[in-house]
Scaffold this motif. Structure first.
Motif, PDB file in Angstrom:
ATOM      1  N   ARG A 289       4.759  -5.600  43.144  1.00 19.77           N
ATOM      2  CA  ARG A 289       3.350  -4.696  43.343  1.00 19.77           C
ATOM      3  C   ARG A 289       4.306  -3.943  43.757  1.00 19.77           C
ATOM      4  N   LEU A 290       5.172  -3.325  43.437  1.00 19.23           N
ATOM      5  CA  LEU A 290       6.075  -2.344  43.600  1.00 19.23           C
ATOM      6  C   LEU A 290       6.922  -2.102  42.811  1.00 19.23           C
ATOM      7  N   VAL A 291       7.290  -0.764  42.421  1.00 19.36           N
ATOM      8  CA  VAL A 291       8.551  -0.343  41.647  1.00 19.36           C
ATOM      9  C   VAL A 291       9.112   0.520  41.659  1.00 19.36           C
ATOM     10  N   MET A 292      10.295   0.630  41.552  1.00 22.63           N
ATOM     11  CA  MET A 292      11.768   1.924  42.506  1.00 22.63           C
ATOM     12  C   MET A 292      11.982   1.867  40.814  1.00 22.63           C
ATOM     13  N   ALA A 293      11.194   3.365  41.006  1.00 20.15           N
ATOM     14  CA  ALA A 293      12.390   3.511  39.294  1.00 20.15           C
ATOM     15  C   ALA A 293      13.069   4.614  39.462  1.00 20.15           C
ATOM     16  N   VAL A 353       6.164  -3.925  52.808  1.00 23.60           N
ATOM     17  CA  VAL A 353       5.463  -3.031  51.192  1.00 23.60           C
ATOM     18  C   VAL A 353       5.173  -4.687  50.815  1.00 23.60           C
ATOM     19  N   GLN A 354       4.382  -4.532  49.639  1.00 21.24           N
ATOM     20  CA  GLN A 354       4.684  -5.746  49.186  1.00 21.24           C
ATOM     21  C   GLN A 354       4.752  -6.314  48.113  1.00 21.24           C
ATOM     22  N   GLY A 355       5.289  -7.256  47.449  1.00 25.75           N
ATOM     23  CA  GLY A 355       6.120  -7.593  46.796  1.00 25.75           C
ATOM     24  C   GLY A 355       5.622  -8.696  45.848  1.00 25.75           C
ATOM     25  N   PRO A 356       5.442  -9.319  44.923  1.00 26.45           N
ATOM     26  CA  PRO A 356       7.719  -8.290  44.149  1.00 26.45           C
ATOM     27  C   PRO A 356       7.647  -7.582  43.971  1.00 26.45           C
ATOM     28  N   ALA A 357       9.097  -6.733  43.702  1.00 25.98           N
ATOM     29  CA  ALA A 357       9.354  -6.027  43.037  1.00 25.98           C
ATOM     30  C   ALA A 357      10.228  -5.332  42.433  1.00 25.98           C
ATOM     31  N   LEU A 358      10.190  -4.335  40.737  1.00 29.24           N
ATOM     32  CA  LEU A 358      11.261  -3.826  40.062  1.00 29.24           C
ATOM     33  C   LEU A 358      11.874  -2.704  39.986  1.00 29.24           C
ATOM     34  N   ILE A 359      13.283  -3.016  39.923  1.00 31.54           N
ATOM     35  CA  ILE A 359      13.903  -1.371  40.377  1.00 31.54           C
ATOM     36  C   ILE A 359      14.478  -1.637  39.031  1.00 31.54           C
ATOM     37  N   TRP A 360      14.835   0.005  38.516  1.00 30.69           N
ATOM     38  CA  TRP A 360      15.016  -0.156  37.148  1.00 30.69           C
ATOM     39  C   TRP A 360      16.045   0.848  37.501  1.00 30.69           C
TER      40      TRP A 360
END
Length: 376
Positions: A289-293, A353-360
């Protein structure tokens, strides 16, 4: 993979001198980029996200006297790393004690009494600059420990000088080479980087990557340090550690057609890294639900993310949120990913914020990395 618990965090960056303030500023969308003392070829001051000199801790005397001496950039990296290392371990340092003589001059609320062995330190840093000696070598570990007063297990510590994706490689090394074999129960992993260096900025400008009035596809440089401490579920139970968040998957990839390669650029490396991070044994049923790009403003990363998302779209919720923190801080290089993790951990903990989150993140030389994060 078995999930990794994030126990502590520490950040020191242009929008906050600790993790709480940095996270609040990032989620509020507060930018902090300003002109620095270095000028471009038009003699215009370069805009950066950087920290004022007076907030950096001084270099300790043994490092001041080191011969051969440290470069100005190496000295700055050590000073940047110190506050974040103190924060991640809840450190109190006796500033009156002499580094290297009056030991211990350090106590850490995050370390249980008698923890043996001490935590290793894995640090991602800037990649080598063309025609210059390496910026970060293995000597940086001992120098960072001396500068900060942090007690570490030097035998299992190492550096990952590969830029943006180095943090993900460091995390995977911590999991597979240290925690799972039982060499240590707690590992400190992070990154430190700075573009506030005349030669690095000159190289970026020569390559037309520095965002100036004339450039259309460039980025604003920055500097920061950020660290997390991680442990296994078993270690958390043994020591009573309460996780902030859980890392459920880590993925690494290699882009054959990277910026300095002659091969076609297809975005395969990031797509593979994200696929690996989202396909672990501990994969949660909830979609991302969240992407930290790891965007920094250059179009190359936008194309790469598009390819990676299309190939992994089944793992993403409809209308997921995407954030790119470099918009507010400037590109933090090897410190960008751990800083985004720290900010996300606090936001997930507080229910903001809502997760799960992806960080790349994506390095210039082809290394790619990603991780999946969920609330504890």
């Amino acid at each position: 993979m078995q999930p990794l618990a994030v126990i502590g965090i520490g950040s020191f960056c242009p929008v906050g001198l600790d993790a709480e303030h940095a996270s609040a500023s990032l989620w509020a969308g507060v930018p902090r980029k300003q002109q620095c003392s270095i000028v471009d070829r038009r003699f215009e001051p370069i805009v950066m996200g950087y920290l004022p000199q007076d907030v950096l801790p001084p270099l300790v005397d043994p490092l001041q006297a080191l011969r051969p001496g440290l470069t100005a950039l190496q000295r700055r990296l050590l000073r940047l790393a110190t506050p974040a290392l103190h924060e991640v371990l809840g450190a109190e340092v006796d500033l009156e004690a002499t580094a290297g003589e009056d030991e211990p001059r350090f106590s850490a609320a995050a370390l249980p009494p008698g923890l043996d062995p001490l935590p290793p330190l894995l640090i991602a840093g800037p990649a080598p600059v063309p025609e210059r000696p390496p910026i970060m070598t293995g000597r940086f570990i001992g120098q960072a420990a001396l500068q900060s007063g942090v007690p570490i297990d030097a035998s299992n510590s190492r550096v990952f000088p590969t830029g943006h994706a180095g943090f993900f490689a460091a995390l995977e090394h911590a999991r597979t080479r240290i925690i799972e074999p039982g060499d240590a129960e707690l590992v400190v992993v992070g990154g430190v980087d700075s573009y506030l260096d005349p030669y690095r900025l000159a190289v970026l400008e020569r390559e037309e990557r520095l965002l100036t009035e004339g450039a259309q596809d460039g980025f604003t440089p920055g500097e920061a340090a950020a660290f997390v401490s991680i442990a296994s579920r078993v270690a958390c139970r043994r020591h009573g550690w309460k996780p902030l968040v859980w890392i459920d998957g880590i993925g690494l990839g290699q882009e054959p057609g990277h910026r300095y390669s002659d091969q076609p650029y297809r975005g395969d490396g990031l797509a593979a890294a994200i696929r690996e991070a989202l396909a672990g044994d501990a994969a949660p049923p909830e979609p991302i639900r969240l992407v930290m790009a790891g965007f920094n403003g250059e179009a190359m990363h936008t194309k790469e993310w598009g390819v990676a998302h299309v190939r992994n779209r089944k793992h993403f919720a409809e209308g997921f949120r995407i954030e790119h923190s470099a918009e507010y801080t400037g590109d933090l290089g090897a410190a960008l990913a751990p800083m985004m993790l720290a900010a996300t951990a606090l936001a997930l903990r507080d229910g903001e914020v809502q997760g799960p989150a992806l960080i790349w993140g994506a390095s210039d030389q082809g290394q790619r990395g990603a991780l999946r994060l969920r609330a504890a």
